[in-house]
Enzyme design. Structure first.
Site, PDB file in Angstrom:
ATOM      1  CE  LYS A 121      -4.479  -1.338   1.870  1.00  0.00           C
ATOM      2  NZ  LYS A 121      -5.541  -0.953   2.810  1.00  0.00           N
ATOM      3  CE  LYS A 204      -6.068  -8.588  -1.539  1.00  0.00           C
ATOM      4  NZ  LYS A 204      -6.087  -8.049  -0.174  1.00  0.00           N
ATOM      5  CE  LYS A 207     -12.117  -3.125   0.610  1.00  0.00           C
ATOM      6  NZ  LYS A 207     -12.978  -3.559   1.700  1.00  0.00           N
TER       7      LYS A 207
HETATM    8  P1  AMP Z   1     -10.610  -5.867   3.442  1.00  0.00           P
HETATM    9  O1  AMP Z   1     -11.504  -5.640   2.284  1.00  0.00           O
HETATM   10  O2  AMP Z   1      -9.164  -5.723   3.079  1.00  0.00           O
HETATM   11  O3  AMP Z   1     -11.004  -5.115   4.659  1.00  0.00           O
HETATM   12  O4  AMP Z   1     -10.781  -7.401   3.785  1.00  0.00           O
HETATM   13  C1  AMP Z   1     -11.853  -7.874   4.575  1.00  0.00           C
HETATM   14  C2  AMP Z   1     -11.820  -9.379   4.661  1.00  0.00           C
HETATM   15  O5  AMP Z   1     -11.996  -9.952   3.363  1.00  0.00           O
HETATM   16  C3  AMP Z   1     -10.513  -9.942   5.210  1.00  0.00           C
HETATM   17  O6  AMP Z   1     -10.804 -11.053   6.029  1.00  0.00           O
HETATM   18  C4  AMP Z   1      -9.783 -10.372   3.971  1.00  0.00           C
HETATM   19  O7  AMP Z   1      -8.856 -11.397   4.228  1.00  0.00           O
HETATM   20  C5  AMP Z   1     -10.919 -10.846   3.096  1.00  0.00           C
HETATM   21  N1  AMP Z   1     -10.572 -10.740   1.681  1.00  0.00           N
HETATM   22  C6  AMP Z   1     -10.323  -9.606   0.978  1.00  0.00           C
HETATM   23  N2  AMP Z   1     -10.026  -9.882  -0.305  1.00  0.00           N
HETATM   24  C7  AMP Z   1     -10.067 -11.246  -0.419  1.00  0.00           C
HETATM   25  C8  AMP Z   1      -9.851 -12.152  -1.506  1.00  0.00           C
HETATM   26  N3  AMP Z   1      -9.533 -11.729  -2.721  1.00  0.00           N
HETATM   27  N4  AMP Z   1      -9.998 -13.477  -1.251  1.00  0.00           N
HETATM   28  C9  AMP Z   1     -10.342 -13.929  -0.004  1.00  0.00           C
HETATM   29  N5  AMP Z   1     -10.552 -13.122   1.040  1.00  0.00           N
HETATM   30  C10 AMP Z   1     -10.426 -11.796   0.855  1.00  0.00           C
END
Ligand code: AMP
Ligand code: TRP
Length: 344
Positions: A121, A204, A207
């Site tokens: 990031k 990955k 968003k």
């Molecule tokens: P975040 O959007 O970074 O706050 O992620 C929130 C949750 O979603 C966390 O538990 C991440 O590990 C999970 N997560 C985000 N992107 C992925 C992805 N591409 N595959 C699996 N889990 C994800």
């Protein structure tokens, strides 16, 4: 599991999601779907929209408020019941920020620089990243340990942050000669702990990816979902009978894992049905299961978003319940560290 690792601690599950953009299929399969499934088991479940994490990179204030509500709507649309679980946004419970400061004195600077999410990031110009982005994992440890949570369901990308949470708990307990914080277990389970981009099987699904075609958003309609799956990058080979045959085929493996997680099957079960077939046959089947599983969630999210005042009320009640658990744990932490408390 956590009972043997953490004797004496109440089994308690905590997890959080940032309201920093629209949520994706990765968030759903890696996190939200599992949050709902863990309710009503033996553990208390506490789920949080982590708005203070989101502001470690610039957020437009009005958009942040709206996305915080939208994330709460996504939790509920995915089956998190605010009567069964504690559901709230982080900034309404001040124990998170206070405990994070205390952990800033426990964690070492070197631990923070090693975090791959910080490196990703912050990018090349890391001197210009916010101090909060560097300190982020101490706040995440505070989120978890303010509740003495014994288990945290997350996607694979959060594994390193959870190891750091364990390091902070271990060092705190050791430095002060106490057994105050549990050594939290990561729950990284299922077929889709790391959902990959639909355009690049080595990245990955995120968003923040500039390409909207790389991800399925929880707000996409059925046509958009079907079109993105149709255009997803794949290879020209037919599908093998078992997952071993997908070793060097990351895009194919990703689509199989997504199917398996959506359909509550194992990847091998999915392959046994599609063995020998090409993506011309597989993709429409995947689109069908994706639309069937996601459309009701999208519709429910929209319904919740029609009544933002109700979402705010739910988050406010959740914050009160969360504070009732976290405040005594924070107070005890201050006592252990020698911070004088004498306010009536
Ligand atoms: P975040 O959007 O970074 O706050 O992620 C929130 C949750 O979603 C966390 O538990 C991440 O590990 C999970 N997560 C985000 N992107 C992925 C992805 N591409 N595959 C699996 N889990 C994800
Ligand atoms: N860091 C997590 C992410 O980016 C979000 C998060 C913040 C979290 N605090 C947490 C996840 C506590 C689990 C537990 O996805």
């Amino acid at each position: 599991m956590s009972e043997t690792t953490n004797p004496g601690f109440t089994p308690r599950i905590f997890s959080g999601i940032q309201p920093s953009g629209g949520l994706t299929l990765g968030n759903y399969l890696g996190a939200l779907k599992r949050f709902a499934a863990l309710q009503g088991e033996q553990s208390e479940t506490i789920y949080c929209v982590v708005d203070m994490h989101a502001i470690t990179v610039w957020q437009d204030p009005e958009a942040l408020r709206m996305r915080t509500r939208e994330a709460a709507a996504a939790f509920m649309a995915s089956g998190v019941d605010p009567a069964q679980s504690v559901l709230f946004n982080q900034s309404q419970v001040t124990a998170h920020a206070e405990l994070a400061w205390l952990f800033n004195t426990v964690a070492r600077v070197g631990w923070m620089y090693r975090m791959t999410q910080f490196k990703d990031k912050a990018g090349k110009n890391s001197e210009n990243a916010s101090l909060g982005l560097l300190a982020y994992p101490a706040l995440m440890a505070a989120d978890i340990l303010a509740y003495q949570a014994t288990a945290v369901p997350v996607g694979e990308d959060q594994k390193q942050h959870l190891e750091l949470t364990r390091d902070i708990a271990t060092k705190f307990n050791h430095d002060y000669g106490v057994n105050h914080f549990p050594i939290t277990e990561p729950l990284i389970e299922g077929a889709a702990t790391r959902v990959m981009s639909l355009r690049d099987g080595s990245k990955k699904m995120s968003k923040s990816d500039p390409s909207d075609a790389s991800r399925i958003n929880l707000t996409d309609n059925a046509d958009a979902i079907a079109q993105k799956i149709r255009k997803a990058r794949t290879d020209a080979d037919p599908l093998p009978g078992t997952v071993e045959g997908l070793r060097d085929r990351p895009e194919a493996r990703n689509l199989i894992n997504i199917f398996a997680a959506l359909a509550d099957e194992s990847p091998d079960q999915v392959l046994s049905r599609f063995e020998g077939q090409g993506f011309g046959a597989f993709k429409p089947a995947l689109a069908e299961v994706a639309v069937a599983k996601l459309s009701p969630i999208t519709a429910k999210m929209a319904e919740f978003m029609d009544d933002p005042a109700e979402i705010d009320r739910i988050l406010g009640t959740g914050a009160e319940r969360a504070a009732a658990i976290a405040t005594p744990i924070l107070d005890r932490t201050k006592d252990i560290m020698g911070l004088l408390r004498s306010r009536p």
